[in-house]
Motif scaffolding. Structure first.
Motif, mmCIF file in Angstrom:
data_model
loop_
_atom_site.group_PDB
_atom_site.id
_atom_site.type_symbol
_atom_site.label_atom_id
_atom_site.label_comp_id
_atom_site.label_asym_id
_atom_site.label_seq_id
_atom_site.Cartn_x
_atom_site.Cartn_y
_atom_site.Cartn_z
ATOM 1 N N ALA A 144 0.855 -1.186 0.000
ATOM 2 C CA ALA A 144 0.000 0.000 0.000
ATOM 3 C C ALA A 144 0.891 1.237 0.000
ATOM 4 N N PHE A 145 1.608 1.417 -1.093
ATOM 5 C CA PHE A 145 2.478 2.592 -1.202
ATOM 6 C C PHE A 145 2.560 3.049 -2.643
ATOM 7 N N VAL A 146 3.014 4.292 -2.809
ATOM 8 C CA VAL A 146 3.328 4.804 -4.140
ATOM 9 C C VAL A 146 4.812 4.579 -4.335
ATOM 10 N N SER A 147 5.191 3.980 -5.449
ATOM 11 C CA SER A 147 6.624 3.858 -5.698
ATOM 12 C C SER A 147 7.082 5.128 -6.389
ATOM 13 N N ALA A 148 8.115 5.752 -5.835
ATOM 14 C CA ALA A 148 8.637 6.994 -6.418
ATOM 15 C C ALA A 148 10.097 6.750 -6.763
ATOM 16 N N TRP A 149 10.391 6.689 -8.055
ATOM 17 C CA TRP A 149 11.722 6.290 -8.515
ATOM 18 C C TRP A 149 12.625 7.492 -8.710
ATOM 19 N N GLU A 150 13.854 7.330 -8.242
ATOM 20 C CA GLU A 150 14.831 8.417 -8.369
ATOM 21 C C GLU A 150 15.908 8.009 -9.365
ATOM 22 N N TYR A 151 16.176 8.897 -10.301
ATOM 23 C CA TYR A 151 17.205 8.650 -11.318
ATOM 24 C C TYR A 151 18.582 8.726 -10.678
ATOM 25 N N LYS A 152 19.428 7.749 -11.008
ATOM 26 C CA LYS A 152 20.753 7.712 -10.370
ATOM 27 C C LYS A 152 21.872 7.809 -11.393
ATOM 28 N N GLY A 153 21.539 8.070 -12.627
ATOM 29 C CA GLY A 153 22.578 8.171 -13.655
ATOM 30 C C GLY A 153 22.428 7.094 -14.703
ATOM 31 N N GLU A 154 23.110 7.317 -15.826
ATOM 32 C CA GLU A 154 22.988 6.414 -16.961
ATOM 33 C C GLU A 154 23.512 5.022 -16.619
ATOM 34 N N ASN A 155 22.740 4.014 -16.974
ATOM 35 C CA ASN A 155 23.111 2.621 -16.728
ATOM 36 C C ASN A 155 23.369 2.300 -15.255
ATOM 37 N N VAL A 156 22.785 3.105 -14.371
ATOM 38 C CA VAL A 156 22.824 2.800 -12.941
ATOM 39 C C VAL A 156 21.391 2.484 -12.544
ATOM 40 N N GLU A 157 21.185 1.484 -11.683
ATOM 41 C CA GLU A 157 19.813 1.154 -11.289
ATOM 42 C C GLU A 157 19.189 2.305 -10.519
ATOM 43 N N PRO A 158 17.960 2.690 -10.882
ATOM 44 C CA PRO A 158 17.310 3.767 -10.148
ATOM 45 C C PRO A 158 16.911 3.303 -8.740
ATOM 46 N N GLU A 159 16.710 4.261 -7.865
ATOM 47 C CA GLU A 159 16.372 3.900 -6.486
ATOM 48 C C GLU A 159 14.885 4.148 -6.237
ATOM 49 N N MET A 160 14.241 3.171 -5.582
ATOM 50 C CA MET A 160 12.814 3.341 -5.311
ATOM 51 C C MET A 160 12.565 3.858 -3.888
ATOM 52 N N HIS A 161 11.768 4.920 -3.790
ATOM 53 C CA HIS A 161 11.321 5.422 -2.494
ATOM 54 C C HIS A 161 9.855 5.056 -2.350
ATOM 55 N N LYS A 162 9.395 4.920 -1.105
ATOM 56 C CA LYS A 162 8.001 4.530 -0.916
ATOM 57 C C LYS A 162 7.229 5.625 -0.177
ATOM 58 N N GLU A 163 6.104 6.012 -0.739
ATOM 59 C CA GLU A 163 5.206 6.910 -0.020
ATOM 60 C C GLU A 163 4.037 6.061 0.470
ATOM 61 N N PRO A 164 3.927 5.842 1.783
ATOM 62 C CA PRO A 164 2.843 4.988 2.265
ATOM 63 C C PRO A 164 1.476 5.616 1.998
ATOM 64 N N LEU A 165 0.507 4.790 1.674
ATOM 65 C CA LEU A 165 -0.849 5.298 1.451
ATOM 66 C C LEU A 165 -1.672 5.037 2.702
ATOM 67 N N VAL A 166 -2.199 6.107 3.260
ATOM 68 C CA VAL A 166 -2.971 5.975 4.490
ATOM 69 C C VAL A 166 -4.410 6.378 4.185
ATOM 70 N N PHE A 167 -5.346 5.516 4.532
ATOM 71 C CA PHE A 167 -6.754 5.829 4.260
ATOM 72 C C PHE A 167 -7.463 6.158 5.569
ATOM 73 N N GLU A 168 -7.895 7.404 5.685
ATOM 74 C CA GLU A 168 -8.526 7.832 6.935
ATOM 75 C C GLU A 168 -10.034 7.688 6.894
ATOM 76 N N PHE A 169 -10.607 7.826 5.696
ATOM 77 C CA PHE A 169 -12.068 7.849 5.606
ATOM 78 C C PHE A 169 -12.642 6.597 4.963
ATOM 79 N N ILE A 170 -11.811 5.940 4.179
ATOM 80 C CA ILE A 170 -12.334 4.831 3.394
ATOM 81 C C ILE A 170 -11.843 3.512 3.948
ATOM 82 N N GLU A 171 -12.764 2.576 4.009
ATOM 83 C CA GLU A 171 -12.393 1.244 4.465
ATOM 84 C C GLU A 171 -11.811 0.492 3.277
ATOM 85 N N VAL A 172 -10.595 0.007 3.428
ATOM 86 C CA VAL A 172 -9.936 -0.685 2.328
ATOM 87 C C VAL A 172 -10.467 -2.103 2.225
#
Lengths: 550, 251
Positions: free
Chosen positions: A516-544
């Motif tokens: 339950a997160f948004v994957s946010a990819w960061e560019y690390k340069g040519e032919n280098v693996e990008p790095e993934m950051h996670k933004e957690p998704l929190v639901f306050e009003f909706i029942e998942v």
């Protein structure tokens, strides 16, 4: 609507953004009506509504079968008003080549003038990207031919995170593919599912005969037809969301029940609606779509059922933005399909224009002020700063490099190959094995492109081959990131269907504990693996919950 | 099918153009006209020649970018479609097809088959809008609109601004385009407020840009891919005349 959109997006959208979208949606209609958009009216003069996929109430305002186009023309007329007043200066026929960052802030862009080939520097206190999605990475899609992902890709390479790149939408109602020379796919409006019933033959032998052309759709008896959406999803029937409808069509065709010469099509049948409502009513609702279909397929859809098949239509992923639509680069904003924000893993019908107009009319004008308020003392940014000169130099070097390769393969041939890799491996059904293969294939194709592509002409003139080559060069990198993202998301949700993760009934199986997160990819340069950051998704009003359209 | 194409080639706005003959082979009847041109261009690129430049974008008849005379007719021989919706089944094996860019002074050629139609944008900028700002708008249902008016406005709003009306007209008149925009707004209460000023401003701009006048041949309606009716021109003429008579301001 708030709930429909979160659920439709399979609980992978940011709740606060969707809430805001639902909040301003009525203002959008008010605004468009005031601009002179001719929405359909009831006999009493009030606005008419109709239903759409993923919604169980009629809450969609419409202008015949061309609502999106009319909303666009409304925005165009409002923009033209400002251009006429000289409060906005318009630069048409330009492609973005780079985003210029000065002291960590977005301060301008480099563009290529598509008529003269001139590389231009434009500076500003803030930059807004409203450059649309990247569905054309698949080569065949319903997007316009010039639609491309280069602007957001350049932003990504300059440090803006890319959100959920693997979330792409395959639209269920498109005209099927017919030949290898085909350049694009045509969308038949989703509104058709309001009155059309989707079916394939129940018996395999009937399907085989239809594929050979020895049997006609009309000759198949009612009891021998499989209205598979109505069968599987009795509550929503033909109006299930796009991802569900597309997958169900693929499932039937993969099992051999598809129709048409290729067996990659299903019927969308209006016979019952015509019987119930009369041909006139159907014509007034969908006349232009029926005409469009007949011109392309050379078959009368009033007499014979339409043939449709899923096609790539939209990208929910895009540049990662915060609640204020600002990217991870201060001063760089992204609006509309270019950002990732509101649709989660699947967009509902009528929501793209809504989000675009909401971002542009009712969100950015307020949020961008927070940023600009601190900039009030800063004078106009000069375009001869070293950062601008460097970006211009890099752009020119890139163009020179492309023009000098002078290989033997056309740009389109690479785009077509990339599209096939994407469709087969990063399309409607994905597996770890195929995604891993796709990454290798794309890398190989990219290497080959930079060795053997042929770009004719020069830079100092109209040169469509160069335009395409620049875009395809970016698509060849973007496709890899999409595959990486899809590979790392070990669950199925919305348009992202990992075959390893499904319920016994073949529905998408989410993993809310770990994904339950948004994957946010960061560019690390040519032919280098990008790095993934996670933004957690929190639901306050909706029942998942598990999405259920049954 | 095999075809001979006679295509207008012109390197730039200022260069002198000429027809060049090309051959294409094995074109499927299912292919669209622009896909046939794609096939030609692929073969030209493979030979190291410059491909034919033409405008196109949505390829489903809604953006208004494709703009070709095919055998002398804007958007080709079929009715009610744009060039991109034209399919090769409308042509016969062995046929020669003549392909030209729009010919009209306010649409200068950019290259080959591409023309600059920003004059249409200028007409819209002169008045093709309702002067409302964003936000603070009253409820859309606060002014009921008779269904008939909404439908007529929608008929006019279907215009995609492709310029076929101008290309079809011997006077290069933009009356069908301008009248469609004038009508759309004049028929709706939201646009009615500025109707008198709008029609005068847009007509003045149209004249200034060098579009011709209307002599009622109706070629525009016959070639319009969206089948916009010439009754819009009549409506615009009424609007224009009454505006000239009673408007507080003239332009």
């Amino acid at each position: 609507m708030f709930y429909d959109t979160i659920k439709g997006g399979d609980y992978r959208a940011r709740e606060a953004n969707v809430f805001r979208l639902a909040e301003v949606s009525n203002s959008i209609i008010d605004q468009c009506v005031a601009q002179g958009v001719p929405f359909a009216r009831e006999y009493g003069g009030l606005l008419d509504n109709r239903s759409f996929g993923g919604a169980q109430v009629s809450r969609t305002f419409y202008a015949r079968g061309q609502t999106g186009q009319q909303l666009l023309l409304g925005a165009y007329s409002a923009l033209s008003k400002e251009i006429g007043k000289k409060t906005v200066k318009m630069y048409t026929r330009r492609d973005l080549m780079d985003v210029v960052i000065v002291d960590g802030l977005a301060r301008g862009i480099i563009v290529r003038n598509l008529i003269t080939g001139e590389i231009e520097r434009h500076s500003a206190h803030a930059v807004v990207l409203a450059t649309g999605g990247y569905a054309n990475v698949f080569f065949l899609s319903t997007n316009a031919m010039s639609s491309n992902g280069s602007a957001i890709w350049k932003a990504y390479k300059k440090g803006a995170f890319f959100g959920n790149p693997c979330f792409t939408q395959i639209h269920p109602t498109c005209i099927p593919v017919h030949g290898d020379y085909q350049s694009k796919l045509t969308l038949m409006s989703e509104s058709l599912r309001n009155d059309g019933r989707i079916w394939v033959p129940k018996k395999l032998e009937d399907a085989k005969k239809i594929q050979k052309g020895t049997l006609k759709a009309k000759e198949i008896k009612e009891e021998d037809r499989d209205y598979y959406l109505e069968r599987r999803y009795p509550a929503f029937g033909n109006l299930v969301p796009r991802d569900v409808a597309s997958r169900a069509a693929k499932e039937r065709c993969d099992a051999g029940f598809g129709v048409g010469k290729t067996g990659l099509a299903v019927y969308l049948d209006f016979a019952d609606s015509i019987k119930r409502l009369g041909k006139n009513v159907i014509e007034s609702r969908y006349g232009n779509l029926f005409q469009m279909y007949e011109k392309i397929v050379d078959e009368n859809p009033y007499e014979n059922p339409m043939m449709i098949y899923p096609a790539v239509h939209y990208t929910m992923g895009g540049i990662w933005v915060n609640y204020e639509l600002q990217t991870t680069i201060p001063g760089l904003f992204a609006a509309g399909e270019a950002n990732f924000s509101d649709h989660g893993a699947n967009r509902l019908g009528a929501s793209a224009l809504m989000q675009g107009l909401s971002d542009g009319y009712f969100v950015l004008p307020y949020t961008i002020q927070n940023y600009l308020a601190n900039q009030i003392q800063i004078p106009a940014i000069k375009t001869d700063l070293p950062e601008f000169l460097q970006a211009e130099k890099d752009t020119k070097a890139l163009i020179d490099k492309l023009l000098k390769i002078n290989g033997k393969n056309t740009v389109d041939s690479y785009h077509r190959k990339l599209g096939l890799i994407m469709w087969d491996n990063v399309g409607m059904g994905r597996t770890a094995e195929r995604l891993t293969k796709a990454i290798t294939l794309i890398q190989e194709l990219r290497t080959d492109f930079w060795k053997n592509v042929k770009v004719t002409g020069t830079n100092d003139q109209v040169n469509p081959e160069l335009e395409k080559a620049l875009r395809v060069a970016d698509f060849l990198e973007m496709g890899e990131l999409m595959a990486r993202d899809a590979l790392s998301r070990l669950e199925s949700c919305g348009g992202h269907f990992r075959e390893e993760y499904q319920t016994p009934e073949g529905e998408a199986l989410r993993d809310d504990k770990d994904f339950a997160f948004v994957s946010a990819w960061e560019y690390k340069g040519e032919n280098v693996e990008p790095e993934m950051h996670k933004e957690p998704l929190v639901f306050e009003f909706i029942e998942v919950k598990q999405r259920n359209y049954k | 099918m095999d075809l001979t194409l006679k295509i207008w080639r012109q390197a730039s706005a200022k260069a002198k153009g000429q027809f060049v003959n090309y051959q294409v082979q094995n074109i499927s009847a299912e292919a669209s006209f622009l896909e046939m041109l794609d096939i030609l261009n692929e073969s030209l690129v493979a030979k190291g020649e410059e491909p034919v430049a033409f405008d196109h974008d949505c390829r489903e008849g809604i953006c208004g970018a494709c703009s070709l005379y095919i055998n002398g007719r804007p958007h080709g021989p079929d009715r009610g479609i744009t060039t991109c919706q034209m399919h090769m089944r409308n042509f016969k094996h062995g046929e020669t097809i003549i392909i030209e860019p729009w010919r009209a002074k306010p649409f200068p050629v950019i290259k080959d088959l591409m023309v600059d139609r920003s004059s249409f944008d200028e007409i819209i900028q002169a008045g093709g809008f309702v002067s409302v700002r964003t936000g603070g708008i009253p409820d859309a249902n606060s002014i009921p609109i008779p269904r008939r008016n909404a439908e007529l406005a929608m008929d006019a709003a279907a215009c995609i601004g492709c310029g076929a009306c101008v290309a079809a007209c011997k006077n290069a008149s933009a009356m069908l385009f301008v009248s469609a925009k004038v009508s759309q707004f004049a028929l709706l209460p939201q646009g009615r407020v500025e109707a008198q000023e709008r029609v005068q401003r847009m007509v003045a701009k149209m004249d200034e840009l060098g579009f011709g006048n209307c002599t009622n041949t109706y070629a525009c309606e016959a070639e319009c891919p969206k089948e916009i009716s010439v009754s819009n021109i009549a409506r615009m003429n009424r609007e224009f005349l009454s505006a000239k008579l009673i408007s507080h301001k003239t332009f």
